[in-house]
Every structure is written in structure tokens, then in C-alpha cells.
Motif scaffolding. Structure first.
Motif, PDB file in Angstrom:
ATOM      1  N   VAL A  41      42.426  40.643  40.867  1.00 14.77           N
ATOM      2  CA  VAL A  41      41.700  41.595  41.714  1.00 14.77           C
ATOM      3  C   VAL A  41      41.386  42.876  40.941  1.00 14.77           C
ATOM      4  O   VAL A  41      40.291  43.440  41.055  1.00 14.77           O
ATOM      5  N   LEU A  42      42.355  43.339  40.142  1.00 15.56           N
ATOM      6  CA  LEU A  42      42.130  44.556  39.352  1.00 15.56           C
ATOM      7  C   LEU A  42      41.018  44.369  38.327  1.00 15.56           C
ATOM      8  O   LEU A  42      40.255  45.290  38.036  1.00 15.56           O
ATOM      9  N   ILE A  43      40.922  43.184  37.763  1.00 17.33           N
ATOM     10  CA  ILE A  43      39.867  42.910  36.785  1.00 17.33           C
ATOM     11  C   ILE A  43      38.519  42.715  37.478  1.00 17.33           C
ATOM     12  O   ILE A  43      37.475  43.030  36.925  1.00 17.33           O
ATOM     13  N   GLY A  44      38.548  42.210  38.710  1.00 12.59           N
ATOM     14  CA  GLY A  44      37.329  41.825  39.417  1.00 12.59           C
ATOM     15  C   GLY A  44      36.496  42.978  39.900  1.00 12.59           C
ATOM     16  O   GLY A  44      36.655  44.130  39.469  1.00 12.59           O
ATOM     17  N   GLU A  45      35.625  42.655  40.853  1.00 15.35           N
ATOM     18  CA  GLU A  45      34.622  43.627  41.292  1.00 15.35           C
ATOM     19  C   GLU A  45      35.231  44.855  41.952  1.00 15.35           C
ATOM     20  O   GLU A  45      34.618  45.933  41.941  1.00 15.35           O
ATOM     21  N   GLY A 280      41.865  35.719  41.945  1.00 20.67           N
ATOM     22  CA  GLY A 280      41.774  37.158  42.155  1.00 20.67           C
ATOM     23  C   GLY A 280      40.407  37.701  41.759  1.00 20.67           C
ATOM     24  O   GLY A 280      39.850  38.580  42.425  1.00 20.67           O
ATOM     25  N   LEU A 281      39.854  37.148  40.664  1.00 22.08           N
ATOM     26  CA  LEU A 281      38.505  37.536  40.252  1.00 22.08           C
ATOM     27  C   LEU A 281      37.468  37.092  41.275  1.00 22.08           C
ATOM     28  O   LEU A 281      36.524  37.818  41.596  1.00 22.08           O
ATOM     29  N   PHE A 282      37.661  35.892  41.790  1.00 15.91           N
ATOM     30  CA  PHE A 282      36.689  35.289  42.691  1.00 15.91           C
ATOM     31  C   PHE A 282      36.706  35.941  44.075  1.00 15.91           C
ATOM     32  O   PHE A 282      35.688  35.984  44.766  1.00 15.91           O
ATOM     33  N   ALA A 283      37.884  36.418  44.476  1.00 16.33           N
ATOM     34  CA  ALA A 283      38.024  36.990  45.810  1.00 16.33           C
ATOM     35  C   ALA A 283      37.351  38.358  45.877  1.00 16.33           C
ATOM     36  O   ALA A 283      37.346  39.135  44.920  1.00 16.33           O
ATOM     37  N   SER A 284      36.772  38.647  47.039  1.00 14.73           N
ATOM     38  CA  SER A 284      36.144  39.949  47.275  1.00 14.73           C
ATOM     39  C   SER A 284      36.911  40.653  48.377  1.00 14.73           C
ATOM     40  O   SER A 284      36.986  40.135  49.514  1.00 14.73           O
ATOM     41  N   VAL A 357      38.073  29.664  51.484  1.00 11.19           N
ATOM     42  CA  VAL A 357      38.672  30.177  50.242  1.00 11.19           C
ATOM     43  C   VAL A 357      39.358  31.513  50.499  1.00 11.19           C
ATOM     44  O   VAL A 357      40.490  31.745  50.054  1.00 11.19           O
ATOM     45  N   ASP A 358      38.684  32.397  51.217  1.00  7.96           N
ATOM     46  CA  ASP A 358      39.281  33.702  51.517  1.00  7.96           C
ATOM     47  C   ASP A 358      40.511  33.553  52.411  1.00  7.96           C
ATOM     48  O   ASP A 358      41.496  34.279  52.259  1.00  7.96           O
ATOM     49  N   GLY A 359      40.446  32.586  53.343  1.00  5.05           N
ATOM     50  CA  GLY A 359      41.604  32.340  54.196  1.00  5.05           C
ATOM     51  C   GLY A 359      42.803  31.837  53.411  1.00  5.05           C
ATOM     52  O   GLY A 359      43.939  32.238  53.677  1.00  5.05           O
TER      53      GLY A 359
END
Length: 492
Positions: A41-45, A280-284, A357-359
Motif C-alpha cells: 500500500v505504501l508503494i502503491g497509489e 497491496g499495490l493492486f488495492a486502492s 478482490v477488495d473484500g
């Protein structure tokens, strides 16, 4: 070419951060997979702004990671520990998938007004327990070998039927009389291929004098991956073939066994780190708000309704006590596997797959924290913890081809019954001899009156013909002490 150093450097930093996060997570009592998700998540958007939205690539990498996780799970599973609970594990691995799909699907159809196919897809994704999560938690929780063996073996076997269920629901295969035959074919042929590659690969590796020690772990892992590829090409279950091939090879008398297990464990860590960082990258974070309620509801139904029903139906015929059933119901951890399964409908463009996926993201975070936090306390309350149970010894072997002998190396673990045993009480078979003991970093030649201690390392030279009997005797004494035979312990 200028991008290559940046990519390799960034990957190395992520791996280093994730590796050190394991020690950090142990101190905090937080599962390491949650830290991997946080790194992603930290690396992601929401953090550094790295974009990763390729669902097809995510699915491909996820399945590759799942294969490596199953390789590590199979190789590190002790057959003597899981054998007493073999049939409950096999039945549970199938029954739990069916019950979770039906019960969770029906509940979400009613609670969230999802159409039947989508609701059943949620149940299929959540039907598999995660081998990596189960192994990491149970092997350090003090649970009895038989009970933990049931959960471990189930977690390795149920990936295959869960994967098949997700694919069938995603593709919308018609339910007719041929569907059960198709399922039996996939699981049956997958099992046959996995066992064949495992036993055949073990024979090949034992008879091959490879020029370097490091080639044995590579060859062993390659055998397991070959089992996956062979089964998939035969349109059977590659995941089941992978796990069974690893299980057979991991319990075979392979040269440099400890090195192989260490190498497989490293691959398993890389696979887990990779798949959770990618998620984590894929999750928004912007989308997670809509997935909290569906995710928590689905996880609650799977944990408190579907899982207990499945455990009761699968284990009651085997006369498993209700206390152990209660623990088995709680011990069905979710981790990397549901994440990988959720990417299958997403890559196929299935409507509503993004919410799924988010769930799963929400479910993994919330219920991993909840279940692992209460795992050991629940085991103590139910009386299924076995703190005093002796730890199994690991025996590593290096072949001495020209001499027709084998060099065995063992370390006496804590709470092993080998502690306090005099060397003469080992009564090793003719042709075997303890040649060296290493204690607190100092090596010495032992005598018959030498008394073994925890953390001692032993070097034992044995003839090839006496090897099996030597290993059985060492395991028997490690479990029951010097009077192992009188207590009915054979070491098998």
C-alpha cells in the motif's frame, strides 16, 4: 538498460524490508503478511504513487506464487505428524469447500442481495485455507502433533478443489451429470501424477551423484514444479500434484535434506512476500470503504457458520472430540490463497470481481488478526495445547558414495526426549556410530558415558544398509526416550 538497476534495486529493498519485517512482526505479535500488505500500500497509489492495475499479470504471478507456497508446504510437512489424521484431513479438505461455497453463497445472496452465481463465487474464493498461514501459526503454537497435522494437511489439499470451484463458477460451466466425473478426473489424475513424480523423483535424486550440494535443492523444487506442469497439461489438478510431489519428496531419504528444506522455505517466503506486496499495490484505499461491510459479513459467515458445519460433518464420523472440532473450526486461516483465487474472475472480466478482490483484502486483514490473536488462548481453554510434547528431530544426510556409507547430522531440539540420554542408551544398530558431538560450539569425540543435551549436534556415520534402522531409532528415542520400544514407539 537504465531501468534495470532501478527495478532490481527497488526489488531488493522491498525484499530486505519484508525480511526484517518478519522479526518486527514477531515482537509485536502481528502476522507478517499484514506488514507485507502495508508495504504494498505504501508503494502503491496511496503512497509513492506506483500504479499496478494489470489483473492478468496479477493472476499469473499469483498462481506462480501459490505453486511455490505449495512446494514449500509439501516439502516441510512431516508425514509422521499428519498420518494419524490423514482421512479426516482428506474428507475435510473436500467437505469444507462444498459447505463454504453453499453456506456462504446462500448467506450473501440473502444478506447482500447478490445474484446466485456471484454469491457462490464469494464462497468458492473463501473455501480454501492458506497453507503458509497455517504452517507459520500452528508450528509455533504448541498444538498437539495429530491435531495440527489435520489442519496442515487439509490446508495443503483443499487448494485444488477450491481452485476448480472458482474456475467452474467463473466460466459458468453447466451443472450436469458429467461435472462430478470431471471433478473426480482432475483430482484423481492430479494425485496420481503428483505421487508418481514424487516417488520417481526421489529414486532419481538418491541415485544421482550431483557435483554440487546446491544442485539437490534446485532439482527437488524442479521436480515439484514438473508435477504441476504435467498435471496441468493433462487437464488435471496441478496444485494437488504439486503438494503431493513435495510431500513425498520431503519425506524421502534425499541427500542434503536440510539444505533442500531451507531453500524451499526461502522460496516460500519470497512467494508470500511477492503476492501480498502485489495485492497491496493492486488495492486502492478509495475502494476499500465499499468492501468493508461485504468483506466482514462474508468472513463472519465463513468462520462462524460454514466452517463449524463443515468440521462437524467431516470429523464426527472419525470420532473427533468436540473440543478438537471447535479448534479446527477456528484454525481455518485465510491468506495468500483466497487472494490468488480472487484474481481469477478479475482477470476474466467477471462483473463484480473488483469488489470481491477488495473484500478479500478486508477479510485477510481483519480475520487474520482476529484468529491468530486467539489461536493459542483458545487451544489452552479447550485443552488441546500440548506444550510438553517432544519436538521432532531433523536428520540431514550426505551420501559417501565411494564408501557405501551415509553421514547423518542431527541437532537435538528443545523438549526432545534425547536430552539426558546416555550415548550407550541409544543402542544404534550395527554399522552406525556417533563419531562427533558439537556442544556450544566445541566439538569432541563422545564415549559411551557421554550424556546428550539439548542443542547438541551429532555426526553419525552409518552404512547404507543400516541407515533406515538408525533414523527410526533416533526418532523413537527423540519421542519416547531410551525405553522407546517398551512404550510401543518404533520411530516410523
Amino acid at each position: 538498460m537504465n531501468e534495470l538497476p532501478v527495478v532490481l534495486g527497488a526489488g531488493a529493498l522491498v525484499l530486505l524490508a519484508s525480511a526484517f519485517a518478519v522479526r518486527f512482526s514477531i515482537r509485536l505479535g502481528v502476522p507478517s503478511l499484514l506488514i507485507y500488505l502495508g508495504i504494498g500500500v505504501l508503494i502503491g497509489e496511496a503512497g509513492l504513487g506506483v500504479q499496478f492495475e494489470d489483473a492478468t499479470l496479477m493472476q499469473t504471478l499469483g498462481i506462480a506464487a501459490l505453486v511455490m507456497i505449495l512446494v514449500e508446504g509439501g516439502l516441510t510437512t512431516d508425514w509422521s505428524a499428519v498420518r494419524p489424521g490423514l482421512w479426516p484431513s482428506v474428507v475435510l479438505s473436500v467437505v469444507a469447500v462444498v459447505i463454504t461455497v453453499v453456506v456462504t453463497g446462500a448467506a450473501l445472496h440473502w444478506l447482500l442481495d447478490l445474484d446466485w452465481r456471484t454469491a457462490l463465487l464469494w464462497g468458492a474464493v473463501l473455501s480454501s485455507t492458506d497453507a503458509a498461514a497455517v504452517f507459520s501459526v500452528l508450528r509455533s503454537s504448541g498444538i498437539g502433533r495429530r491435531l495440527s497435522g489435520v489442519v496442515e494437511l487439509e490446508s495443503g489439499l483443499n487448494d485444488a478443489p477450491s481452485y476448480i470451484a472458482v474456475v467452474l463458477i467463473t466460466t459458468g460451466v453447466a451443472v450436469d451429470w458429467g461435472l462430478p466425473l470431471q471433478l473426480v478426473y482432475q483430482l484423481g489424475v492430479g494425485a496420481v501424477i503428483g505421487l508418481a513424480v514424487g516417488f520417481g523423483g526421489g529414486v532419481v535424486l538418491r541415485r544421482s551423484a550431483l557435483p554440487a550440494t546446491g544442485l539437490y535443492p534446485l532439482a527437488t523444487v524442479a521436480m515439484c514444479v514438473l508435477a504441476y506442469a504435467s498435471a496441468q497439461l493433462a487437464e488435471a489438478s496441478g496444485l494437488l500434484a504439486t503438494f503431493l510431489a513435495g510431500l513425498v519428496l520431503g519425506n524421502s531419504r534425499l541427500p542434503h535434506h536440510s539444505n533442500t528444506l531451507s531453500f524451499a522455505e526461502g522460496l516460500g517466503w519470497i512467494a508470500q512476500i511477492g503476492v501480498f506486496v502485489l495485492l497491496g499495490l493492486f488495492a486502492s484505499p478509495d475502494r476499500l470503504g465499499h468492501a468493508i461491510v461485504p468483506g466482514l459479513l462474508a468472513g463472519l459467515v465463513a468462520l462462524l457458520i460454514a466452517r463449524p458445519i463443515a468440521v462437524a460433518l467431516a470429523t464426527t464420523p472419525f470420532r473427533v472430540p468436540w473440543r478438537e472440532q471447535a479448534f479446527l473450526s477456528w484454525a481455518g486461516l485465510r491468506g495468500a490463497v483466497p487472494i490468488v483465487l480472487a484474481t481469477i474472475p478479475l482477470a476474466a472480466g467477471y462483473p463484480g470481481a473488483q469488489l470481491l478482490v477488495d473484500g478479500v483484502f478486508v477479510i485477510v486483514i481483519a480475520y487474520t488478526l482476529l484468529q491468530t490473536a486467539f489461536m493459542t488462548p483458545l487451544a489452552r481453554v479447550l485443552g488441546v495445547a500440548s506444550v510438553s510434547e517432544p519436538h521432532q528431530i531433523d536428520i540431514d544426510a550426505a551420501p559417501l558414495e565411494e564408501l557405501g556409507a551415509v553421514l547423518l547430522q542431527i541437532r537435538i531440539p528443545r523438549r526432545s526426549r534425547l536430552h539426558g540420554v546416555y550415548l550407550a542408551e541409544l543402542r544404534l544398530p550395527r554399522g552406525a556410530n556417533v563419531s562427533l558431538v558439537v556442544r556450544r560450539g566445541k566439538a569432541f569425540t563422545p564415549e559411551a558415558t557421554t550424556r546428550l543435551q539439548e542443542q547438541d549436534q551429532l555426526l553419525i556415520v552409518t552404512t547404507e544398509t543400516a541407515r533406515d534402522a538408525t533414523e527410526r531409532r533416533l526418532r523413537a528415542v527423540g519421542r519416547a526416550g531410551p525405553i522407546a520400544r517398551w512404550m510401543g514407539e518404533s520411530g516410523d
